[in-house]
Design an enzyme around this catalytic site. Structure first.
Site, PDB file in Angstrom:
ATOM      1  N   HIS A   5      36.978 -18.765  31.403  1.00 19.79           N
ATOM      2  CA  HIS A   5      36.198 -17.133  31.197  1.00 19.79           C
ATOM      3  C   HIS A   5      36.997 -15.384  30.990  1.00 19.79           C
ATOM      4  O   HIS A   5      36.968 -14.751  30.106  1.00 19.79           O
ATOM      5  CB  HIS A   5      34.664 -16.876  31.940  1.00 19.79           C
ATOM      6  CG  HIS A   5      33.975 -15.905  30.489  1.00 19.79           C
ATOM      7  ND1 HIS A   5      33.368 -16.610  29.171  1.00 19.79           N
ATOM      8  CD2 HIS A   5      33.981 -14.370  31.005  1.00 19.79           C
ATOM      9  CE1 HIS A   5      32.630 -15.466  28.581  1.00 19.79           C
ATOM     10  NE2 HIS A   5      32.902 -14.457  29.350  1.00 19.79           N
TER      11      HIS A   5
ATOM     12  N   ASP B  96      37.279 -13.993  27.422  1.00 16.92           N
ATOM     13  CA  ASP B  96      36.761 -12.525  27.028  1.00 16.92           C
ATOM     14  C   ASP B  96      38.411 -11.329  26.913  1.00 16.92           C
ATOM     15  O   ASP B  96      38.382 -10.238  25.822  1.00 16.92           O
ATOM     16  CB  ASP B  96      36.953 -11.614  28.433  1.00 16.92           C
ATOM     17  CG  ASP B  96      35.365 -11.541  29.045  1.00 16.92           C
ATOM     18  OD1 ASP B  96      34.417 -11.740  27.895  1.00 16.92           O
ATOM     19  OD2 ASP B  96      35.077 -11.259  30.050  1.00 16.92           O
TER      20      ASP B  96
ATOM     21  N   HIS C 141      32.491 -12.360  23.087  1.00 15.83           N
ATOM     22  CA  HIS C 141      32.519 -13.905  23.014  1.00 15.83           C
ATOM     23  C   HIS C 141      32.560 -13.992  21.577  1.00 15.83           C
ATOM     24  O   HIS C 141      33.007 -15.373  21.523  1.00 15.83           O
ATOM     25  CB  HIS C 141      31.348 -13.839  23.860  1.00 15.83           C
ATOM     26  CG  HIS C 141      30.938 -13.372  25.324  1.00 15.83           C
ATOM     27  ND1 HIS C 141      29.833 -13.943  25.895  1.00 15.83           N
ATOM     28  CD2 HIS C 141      31.907 -13.655  26.016  1.00 15.83           C
ATOM     29  CE1 HIS C 141      30.479 -13.625  27.561  1.00 15.83           C
ATOM     30  NE2 HIS C 141      31.879 -12.534  27.023  1.00 15.83           N
TER      31      HIS C 141
ATOM     32  N   HIS D 216      37.404  -5.779  31.055  1.00 16.57           N
ATOM     33  CA  HIS D 216      37.079  -5.114  29.334  1.00 16.57           C
ATOM     34  C   HIS D 216      37.987  -2.908  29.053  1.00 16.57           C
ATOM     35  O   HIS D 216      38.832  -3.306  28.969  1.00 16.57           O
ATOM     36  CB  HIS D 216      36.040  -4.691  29.471  1.00 16.57           C
ATOM     37  CG  HIS D 216      35.014  -6.265  28.665  1.00 16.57           C
ATOM     38  ND1 HIS D 216      35.377  -7.046  28.024  1.00 16.57           N
ATOM     39  CD2 HIS D 216      33.593  -6.602  29.649  1.00 16.57           C
ATOM     40  CE1 HIS D 216      34.826  -8.019  28.466  1.00 16.57           C
ATOM     41  NE2 HIS D 216      33.630  -7.776  28.660  1.00 16.57           N
TER      42      HIS D 216
HETATM   43 ZN   LIG Z   1      32.491 -11.986  28.788  1.00 19.17          ZN
END
Ligand SMILES: [Zn+2]
Length: 286
Positions: A233, A237, A76, A260
């Site tokens: 969001h 990311d 972030h 991720h």
């Molecule tokens: Zn995040």
């Protein structure tokens, strides 16, 4: 356009989402061609550059590790730096995890705005994508392909009445990150919390730093910041993780149900495909 750094040091503090530890954070100006470097002031100023080569694991957040020293949940803050157009910055912290703040990048963007940016002497470099590279894992798909700007198209699908199918096409332009992406918060499901806590994760998580979804609604009493805050969001990311390439991207990222670990896998495949990218200097200065 030349490279930029912040014009003065700025500080904040908070708690880590996963470890729950308190951490003090300072952002400091850095010389040209530094990129972003994390500095663990509690460990003799040990440095961990924000680079793909130091990605250690990325199940619920992106964790970097160099010579056994770990730095958790960097995405972030890196998203805020990249989104605000900062090229070079030292990030000092006195604990293992970047503070989660309100679960978005908004506080970091405000800090950077308060500090202000200063243009440096060296030309800005960009990571230009020359060929499409794809990565697939089950129903998760991600690709990066040539474009004359930095753009991200993201689709998510969660069987939840607030989410279901959400898609968003983000184009990097002056101020677009601050307006469309920065304030979108991270989210989690009550059904996951037990599992996370047993794995010693989300120990600092609360309604102050995440949207917490129940099977039919959410625990937070304040409203969503955008109807499609969830997919925004995810883009936040992606920007944060892809900041680990070390410079702004000229390319289009397409993501479907990514996370991720998929981001990390695509970046590493991209870097290994040498014909698929090159580093260019800003034309005005080249
Ligand atoms: Zn995040």
């Amino acid at each position: 356009m030349n490279q930029t750094t912040i014009s003065r040091s700025i500080e904040t503090s908070g708690i880590g989402l996963h470890t729950g530890v308190e951490v003090n954070l300072a952002l400091k100006p850095a010389p040209e061609n530094t990129g972003y470097i994390f500095v663990r002031t509690d460990l003799d100023n040990f440095e961990i550059p924000a680079s793909v080569e130091y990605i250690s694991h990325c199940s619920y957040a992106t964790t970097l590790m160099r010579r056994g020293v770990v730095l958790s949940t960097c995405e972030h803050l890196l998203s805020a730096l990249r989104g605000s157009g900062v090229d070079n910055c030292f990030i000092e912290l006195d604990n293992i995890e970047i503070p989660i703040m309100d679960g978005s990048s908004e506080n970091f963007v405000e800090l950077l705005e308060r500090a202000g940016l200063v243009e440096q002497k060296a030309a800005r470099r960009s990571f230009q994508v020359l060929e499409k590279v794809e990565f697939e894992q089950g129903d998760r798909r991600m690709s990066i392909e040539p474009s004359d700007r930095y753009e991200i198209e993201c689709v998510i699908n969660f069987p939840h009445p607030f989410i279901n199918n959400q898609s968003f096409h983000f184009v990097f332009e002056n101020g677009s990150f601050g307006k469309e992406i920065a304030s979108a918060r991270t989210f989690g499901f009550t059904t996951e919390i037990e599992t996370l806590r047993r794995a010693n994760l989300a120990l600092g998580g609360s309604l102050d730093n995440a949207i917490v979804l129940t099977p039919g609604g959410m625990l937070n009493e304040t409203p969503l910041r955008f109807e499609d805050e969830f997919v925004r969001h995810k883009i936040l990311d992606i920007i944060g993780d892809f900041a680990l390439l070390g410079m702004p991207i000229l390319g289009k990222i397409t993501a479907e149900k990514s996370g991720h670990s998929v981001h990390a896998a695509l970046m590493s495949k991209l870097l290994k495909t040498e014909s698929a990218w090159k580093i260019i200097e800003d034309a005005n200065n080249a």
